[in-house]
Design an enzyme around this catalytic site. Sequence first.
Site, PDB file in Angstrom:
ATOM      1  N   THR A  10      44.331 103.557 131.525  1.00 11.79           N
ATOM      2  CA  THR A  10      44.970 102.770 130.476  1.00 11.79           C
ATOM      3  C   THR A  10      45.206 103.609 129.225  1.00 11.79           C
ATOM      4  OG1 THR A  10      44.094 100.660 131.267  1.00 11.79           O
ATOM      5  CG2 THR A  10      44.684 100.791 128.935  1.00 11.79           C
ATOM      6  N   ASN A  34      50.055  99.797 142.641  1.00  6.81           N
ATOM      7  CA  ASN A  34      48.663  99.412 142.819  1.00  6.81           C
ATOM      8  C   ASN A  34      48.495  98.124 143.609  1.00  6.81           C
ATOM      9  OD1 ASN A  34      49.885  98.436 140.271  1.00  6.81           O
ATOM     10  ND2 ASN A  34      48.014  97.215 140.141  1.00  6.81           N
ATOM     11  N   GLN A  90      46.988 105.446 141.200  1.00  4.29           N
ATOM     12  CA  GLN A  90      46.743 105.129 142.612  1.00  4.29           C
ATOM     13  C   GLN A  90      47.109 106.291 143.537  1.00  4.29           C
ATOM     14  OE1 GLN A  90      45.141 102.546 143.727  1.00  4.29           O
ATOM     15  NE2 GLN A  90      45.045 101.441 141.784  1.00  4.29           N
ATOM     16  N   CYS A 137      43.047  94.040 137.210  1.00  7.14           N
ATOM     17  CA  CYS A 137      43.265  93.742 135.793  1.00  7.14           C
ATOM     18  C   CYS A 137      43.852  92.359 135.576  1.00  7.14           C
ATOM     19  CB  CYS A 137      44.178  94.797 135.179  1.00  7.14           C
ATOM     20  SG  CYS A 137      43.470  96.452 135.253  1.00  7.14           S
TER      21      CYS A 137
END
Length: 392
Positions: A70, A149, A177, A323
Amino acid sequence: MIYLDAAATAPPQRAALEALWPLLTSNFGNPSSHHAPGEAAAIALDEARRTVARLLSCRPSEITFTSGGTESNNLALKGIALAAPRGRHIVTSPIEHAAVSGPLEYLARVHGFRVSVVPVTAEGIVPPAALKEVLTPDTTLCSIMYANNEVGTVQPLAELAAVCAAAGVYFHSDAVQAAGWLPLDVGALGVDALSISGHKLGAPKGIGALFCRGRIPLEPVLHGGGQERGRRSGTENVGGAAALAAALDLAQAALPDAARAATVHRDVLISHVLEHAPDARLTGHHTQRLPGLASFCFPGVSGEAVLLELERLGVVASSGSACAAGSDEPSAVLLALGIDPGTAQSALRLSWTRDTPGEDLKTAARAVVAAVRKIRNLRSVPPAAPAPAHLH
């Protein structure tokens, strides 16, 4: 328990933990301190940076350690856009992780950038020709992930990067990923910036890295002590950096054999589920997908119900991005692929590491079929007839 949620967090690698431990105990110094413990930490940090740079085929000075994927994405997107933009236009795809779409929304809302979204195919591919059409002389940056992802689709990244290079547009990719499964030579890929995260590779949570080509100006997101050559202030996570380097080194050394073996097991799992689970639908590209991820929808079945039944059977999986766990909204990724909201709510994602035995994946495939069949049978049972009223 069969753990098939590695796309959320991979199990720790022993090599990563062994690299981490001495830097938490004996060599615990601050790498900015000018004494023996600090210098030992600085040497370890430099070694980790050199290892990551070698694996990405770039210069050590082009690697910035962060707290994870992130932060790497935020630093790349905000840093490039705000440092020296040639215009106020940014291009992305509709299937990006929130760690990309969020910063872009911020740049649009706070700094007045215009963000264009390139449509994807039903399999989640960004066509290079479609990307070329949306680029303008005002475009300063494009961000498209290497591998998705949620559905595992792998993008033709080098082709997309070449389109941007020809137009003079900086190109960033979220490779969180992809790391550990796909080649990461940034020169061959043609990317200007690339993000990775440690806990997807078997390193601890809280460590990531950003490659940013040296010639590109980068406005820092964090200000303070000026660590990481002024690009990322804050005392470096030396142990995490060493663990990330060790995990990435181990993963890239296992390629391409590990990816080839995992692809065989993946295809066996996919074939079994599609053949035996009622109305099963594969999401993402059938072949151009991560070796360690399979994703399905089961129309008319609750994805959460499937997950609960799978866990009862000893298989841990997810419905998509960790998330977004707990959200009642259907996946934006699946909606972008043209899947209707109701079907999107039935999503199941199975993801694993190169160490996951093929037999575990066969067992998991059988468990998925059993779970879907059980839930469908429960839904098809008619409600019990009301008891007859007592006669008086």
